[in-house]
Motif scaffolding. Structure first.
Motif, PDB file in Angstrom:
ATOM      1  N   VAL A 283       0.859  -1.179   0.000  1.00 54.44           N
ATOM      2  CA  VAL A 283       0.000   0.000   0.000  1.00 54.44           C
ATOM      3  C   VAL A 283       0.895   1.229   0.000  1.00 54.44           C
ATOM      4  O   VAL A 283       1.820   1.329   0.804  1.00 54.44           O
ATOM      5  CB  VAL A 283      -0.939   0.011   1.223  1.00 54.44           C
ATOM      6  CG1 VAL A 283      -1.768   1.292   1.260  1.00 54.44           C
ATOM      7  CG2 VAL A 283      -1.843  -1.213   1.203  1.00 54.44           C
ATOM      8  N   VAL A 284       0.625   2.158  -0.906  1.00 59.02           N
ATOM      9  CA  VAL A 284       1.431   3.363  -1.037  1.00 59.02           C
ATOM     10  C   VAL A 284       0.541   4.579  -0.815  1.00 59.02           C
ATOM     11  O   VAL A 284      -0.517   4.691  -1.428  1.00 59.02           O
ATOM     12  CB  VAL A 284       2.088   3.452  -2.429  1.00 59.02           C
ATOM     13  CG1 VAL A 284       2.907   4.735  -2.560  1.00 59.02           C
ATOM     14  CG2 VAL A 284       2.962   2.235  -2.686  1.00 59.02           C
ATOM     15  N   THR A 285       0.976   5.483   0.061  1.00 54.68           N
ATOM     16  CA  THR A 285       0.203   6.699   0.290  1.00 54.68           C
ATOM     17  C   THR A 285       1.112   7.916   0.286  1.00 54.68           C
ATOM     18  O   THR A 285       2.171   7.924   0.897  1.00 54.68           O
ATOM     19  CB  THR A 285      -0.593   6.640   1.610  1.00 54.68           C
ATOM     20  OG1 THR A 285      -1.275   7.885   1.791  1.00 54.68           O
ATOM     21  CG2 THR A 285       0.318   6.380   2.811  1.00 54.68           C
ATOM     22  N   ILE A 305       1.454  -7.484   4.612  1.00 53.02           N
ATOM     23  CA  ILE A 305       1.142  -6.155   4.109  1.00 53.02           C
ATOM     24  C   ILE A 305       2.354  -5.257   4.327  1.00 53.02           C
ATOM     25  O   ILE A 305       2.951  -5.243   5.395  1.00 53.02           O
ATOM     26  CB  ILE A 305      -0.075  -5.533   4.838  1.00 53.02           C
ATOM     27  CG1 ILE A 305      -1.319  -6.428   4.674  1.00 53.02           C
ATOM     28  CG2 ILE A 305      -0.348  -4.124   4.315  1.00 53.02           C
ATOM     29  CD1 ILE A 305      -1.889  -6.468   3.287  1.00 53.02           C
ATOM     30  N   ARG A 306       2.687  -4.499   3.301  1.00 54.43           N
ATOM     31  CA  ARG A 306       3.724  -3.475   3.413  1.00 54.43           C
ATOM     32  C   ARG A 306       3.087  -2.119   3.132  1.00 54.43           C
ATOM     33  O   ARG A 306       2.415  -1.954   2.105  1.00 54.43           O
ATOM     34  CB  ARG A 306       4.852  -3.745   2.417  1.00 54.43           C
ATOM     35  CG  ARG A 306       6.029  -2.781   2.551  1.00 54.43           C
ATOM     36  CD  ARG A 306       7.071  -3.092   1.493  1.00 54.43           C
ATOM     37  NE  ARG A 306       8.269  -2.281   1.660  1.00 54.43           N
ATOM     38  CZ  ARG A 306       9.246  -2.229   0.748  1.00 54.43           C
ATOM     39  NH1 ARG A 306       9.150  -2.957  -0.351  1.00 54.43           N
ATOM     40  NH2 ARG A 306      10.299  -1.474   0.944  1.00 54.43           N
ATOM     41  N   ASP A 324       0.505  -8.707  13.164  1.00 52.08           N
ATOM     42  CA  ASP A 324       1.576  -9.570  12.669  1.00 52.08           C
ATOM     43  C   ASP A 324       1.739  -9.417  11.157  1.00 52.08           C
ATOM     44  O   ASP A 324       0.787  -9.122  10.440  1.00 52.08           O
ATOM     45  CB  ASP A 324       1.249 -11.024  13.013  1.00 52.08           C
ATOM     46  CG  ASP A 324       2.452 -11.931  12.819  1.00 52.08           C
ATOM     47  OD1 ASP A 324       3.587 -11.434  12.914  1.00 52.08           O
ATOM     48  OD2 ASP A 324       2.253 -13.131  12.588  1.00 52.08           O
ATOM     49  N   ALA A 325       2.963  -9.627  10.664  1.00 48.66           N
ATOM     50  CA  ALA A 325       3.288  -9.647   9.234  1.00 48.66           C
ATOM     51  C   ALA A 325       3.014  -8.312   8.558  1.00 48.66           C
ATOM     52  O   ALA A 325       2.573  -8.257   7.413  1.00 48.66           O
ATOM     53  CB  ALA A 325       2.527 -10.773   8.521  1.00 48.66           C
ATOM     54  N   VAL A 326       3.288  -7.213   9.254  1.00 48.44           N
ATOM     55  CA  VAL A 326       3.045  -5.876   8.707  1.00 48.44           C
ATOM     56  C   VAL A 326       4.341  -5.066   8.802  1.00 48.44           C
ATOM     57  O   VAL A 326       4.944  -4.972   9.869  1.00 48.44           O
ATOM     58  CB  VAL A 326       1.914  -5.144   9.451  1.00 48.44           C
ATOM     59  CG1 VAL A 326       1.712  -3.749   8.872  1.00 48.44           C
ATOM     60  CG2 VAL A 326       0.625  -5.942   9.385  1.00 48.44           C
TER      61      VAL A 326
END
Length: 718
Positions: A283-285, A305-306, A324-326
């Motif tokens: 996800v890019v913001t 998720i990145r 978790d996993a972020v």
């Protein structure tokens, strides 16, 4: 009716009846008058000579029949055909009258040559128009009259004349201008018209009217872009290049990249939810917003998720939870112009962390906070980053924590009694800036708090800088059994009690390296607080602090400016290489001495010795006069420790590889080095030193030091 051409075919043979495979035949139109050569209802004919080369003996011509050709209004032409052999020798010539009544395909062998040659007319004038020319034609002698207009091939568009110097592009009829002019460039008087001069006129005025730009609709397909290109564009806040991404169409989803563009994904929460639904992604913001709810994947998340933030400030009214996993990544931590997540003062709750790594007590794995700043806005009891569950492959890197009311970073494995408590995480390259009280009584504020549950601690905590503020302790470590703490720069702005404080539940099995308090605003650089075993400390520079090490459990207080080594064993044994400890005054009293479980024989104690050594400086710049050099050594078995003090008149300057010390009176050969360090003025860790093979001790570089330089080196006797 149009007149059809006639295909003339023939087979060339030798005089012996054999096929002449590559002979030639040349056909020439004869009896051509000086006037115009025409065919009724057809345009002018443009070719009078044909040459055909045989292929396997066969030749072919395509010509107009003689009965359709009029020269100067007279129908009296014929064709002369000259034959040549494959060797190029002329065999002979014959005259033929080709008539349309014999069909569109005629075999020359079935046509009788003319018995007599008609009267020959004048030849065709030069530059006349030919039908089906074999090359470019130039018309000069007889201009072409286009009174009826000129029709072009493959359509009804043609050129006509409406007035002198005026042409129309249309269907060929005079005055018809319905055609289109298509050209690479337009010129006036030989010069190309500039695009800027093509003014947008109004239809019917005679000015050039530019076509309207088409309206884009549907979904734009961009294709595959490299992930690094997208990330760099996102981190810079803009998409540049050709073409630039501006306005509509929206970017939305692109190869598992989810862009917060304000249209397809109106905010970060919407893009994160879409990425979770898709099974993961990036996800890019670049659109700062104020969070009213937590936008991050929280407890229970199983989707990788990145989240990438551009430069800017994202504010929050609520506590944020990362599951978790972020991976949450910004465009720069510790920089004023980087990425910042900021609590909103007045609406953000008190006594609450801004960001919590939490997974319902089940442990955080593969989650990180990277290149980002967290600002708690000095809200009462606030913490920038908290977790009780950080575990393998998780932690913080290049993170700045600003203006915290209680803790900058708090990792507490006991808080909430998680099923999987915090352990084996990594914290590195963090900067903690605390602008809250710098005066009054000592506060309870702690920059970095590490609290275990009597189990394993972090894998590593390194490159930590804690500045400004007033602290109970810059760093608090309690109830852990393992961990490496390396390179701490502790600079409180006002008097604080401790640089590093051990908690009362105990600290065991840890290593601290390169700890310094250059501002000198702490009482103790390291305070054991009455607990702690199996602790190794390598390198403490106390600056202006009162004590370098306070170990009340073993009744040791070290006030020296530079403590190279301080090691505590499992049974309170102490090993110290400290220039401030006078080994000559130390007494060891015990019923026996054991090595590896075996008692040392009394005769072996003869290897315990102490003494002084004469030290000479070489290639050492000494300003104001010769510095005073003093040295002493201590020997236990085959290990010798040498301590040297260099006291300048004004200052000393050393050059690495050039400046060295020589000794007289040391035991044995000092060429086998175990460790060597140089400190100065009690505040500067200058560097390492090393013996050469001939026993010279080479010094590191320093420039114009006015304080006492301490040299400590240990070597093993051969």
């Amino acid at each position: 009716m149009p007149v059809s051409t006639v295909d003339i075919t023939a087979t060339l043979e030798t005089i012996f009846g054999a096929v002449d495979p590559t002979g030639t035949a040349a056909l020439e139109l004869q009896n051509i008058a000086t006037g115009t050569l025409t065919i009724p209802s057809e345009s002018v004919i443009v070719n009078t000579t044909f040459v055909a080369t045989a292929s396997a003996g066969a030749i072919n011509f395509n010509v107009y029949p003689n009965d359709a050709i009029y020269s100067a209004g007279v129908n009296n032409t014929f064709y002369k055909i000259t034959f040549k052999s494959s060797s190029g020798q002329t065999v002979g010539s014959l005259a033929y009258k080709i008539l349309s009544t014999n069909g569109v395909v005629q075999d020359l062998s079935n046509i009788s040559p003319m018995n007599s040659t008609p009267a020959r007319m004048n030849p065709l004038p030069p530059n006349a128009v030919q039908t089906n020319p074999t090359g470019q034609q130039t018309i000069s002698t007889y201009p072409i009259n286009l009174g009826a207009g000129l029709y072009l091939l493959n359509g009804d568009t043609g050129i006509s004349r409406t007035a002198a110097g005026v042409i129309e592009i249309g269907n060929g009829s005079a005055g018809d201008a319905s055609g289109t002019v298509n050209a690479a460039e337009y010129k006036v008087a030989g010069s190309q018209i500039a695009a800027a001069n093509l003014a947008d006129g109004t239809t019917g005025t005679g000015a050039i009217v530019k076509a309207a730009s088409p309206t884009l609709s549907g979904t734009a397909t961009v294709g595959t872009l490299a992930a690094t290109t997208i990330e760099e564009a996102a981190l810079s806040g803009t998409f540049t290049g050709n073409p630039a991404f501006t306005g509509s169409p929206t970017t939305g989803l692109l190869n598992n990249f989810f862009f917060v563009d304000g249209t397809k994904y109106a905010n970060l929460a919407a893009a994160v939810a879409a990425a979770q639904t898709a099974g993961g992604g990036t996800v890019v913001t670049a659109m700062p917003e104020t969070f009213a709810t937590n936008p991050f994947p929280g407890a229970g998340n199983t989707t990788p998720i990145r989240i990438i933030f551009s430069v800017g400030t994202w504010k929050t009214n609520v506590a944020l939870t990362i599951g978790d996993a972020v991976i949450v990544e910004g465009a720069g931590g510790g920089q004023v112009n980087g990425t910042q997540i900021q609590a909103v003062s007045g609406t953000f709750p008190t006594n609450t962390p801004v960001i919590t790594f939490g997974n319902g007590g089940n442990g955080i794995f593969h989650s990180r906070l990277v290149n980002i700043n967290v600002d708690a806005q000095n809200i009462a009891g606030s913490t920038c980053v908290f977790s009780s569950e950080l575990n393998e492959n998780s932690g913080l890197r290049d993170v700045g924590c600003w203006n915290y009311g209680l803790y900058g970073v708090n990792i507490d494995a006991t808080s909430g009694s998680p099923a999987v408590p915090a352990a084996h995480y990594i914290i590195e390259k963090i900067s903690l800036l605390q602008l809250a009280p710098t005066s009054g009584s000592i506060s309870t504020t702690i920059g970095l708090r590490i609290k275990g549950n009597a189990g394993d601690g972090p894998w590593a905590v390194r490159d930590v800088s804690i500045v400004a503020g007033k602290f109970l302790a810059c760093v608090y470590i309690d109830d852990i059994q393992t961990g490496v703490f390396e390179s701490f720069n502790l600079e409180p702005a006002a008097t604080s009690v401790n640089g590093i404080l051990f908690g009362t539940d105990g600290v065991n099995g840890i290593t601290l390296m390169n700890i310094q308090t250059p501002s000198g605003n702490t009482t103790n650089v390291i305070n054991f607080n009455g607990v702690g075993n199996q602790i190794s400390i390598l390198g403490v520079l106390k600056g202006g602090s009162t004590n370098a090490i306070l170990d009340s459990l073993r009744s040791v207080t070290l006030t020296d400016g530079n403590v190279p080594i301080y090691v505590v064993g499992n049974s309170n044994e102490i090993i110290s290489m400290n220039p401030g400890i006078n080994m000559n005054a130390t007494t060891i009293n015990a019923s026996q001495f054991n090595v590896a479980g075996s008692q040392i024989a009394t005769t072996n104690l003869s290897d315990v010795a102490k003494g002084t050594t004469t030290v000479t400086a070489n290639s050492l710049t000494q300003t104001g006069g010769s510095a005073t050099l003093s040295g002493h050594y201590s020997r236990v078995g085959n290990i010798v420790t040498v301590n040297v003090s260099i006291t300048p008149i004004t200052s000393t300057t050393s050059t690495a590889g050039t400046s060295f010390l020589t000794f007289t009176g040391l035991p044995g050969n000092p060429a086998r080095i175990a460790a060597g360090a140089v400190g100065a003025g009690g505040t500067i860790n200058v560097g390492a030193c090393m013996f050469s093979t001939n026993g010279d001790l080479f010094l590191p570089s320093w420039s114009a030091l006015t304080g006492v330089v301490h040299v400590t080196v240990t070597y093993e006797l051969s």
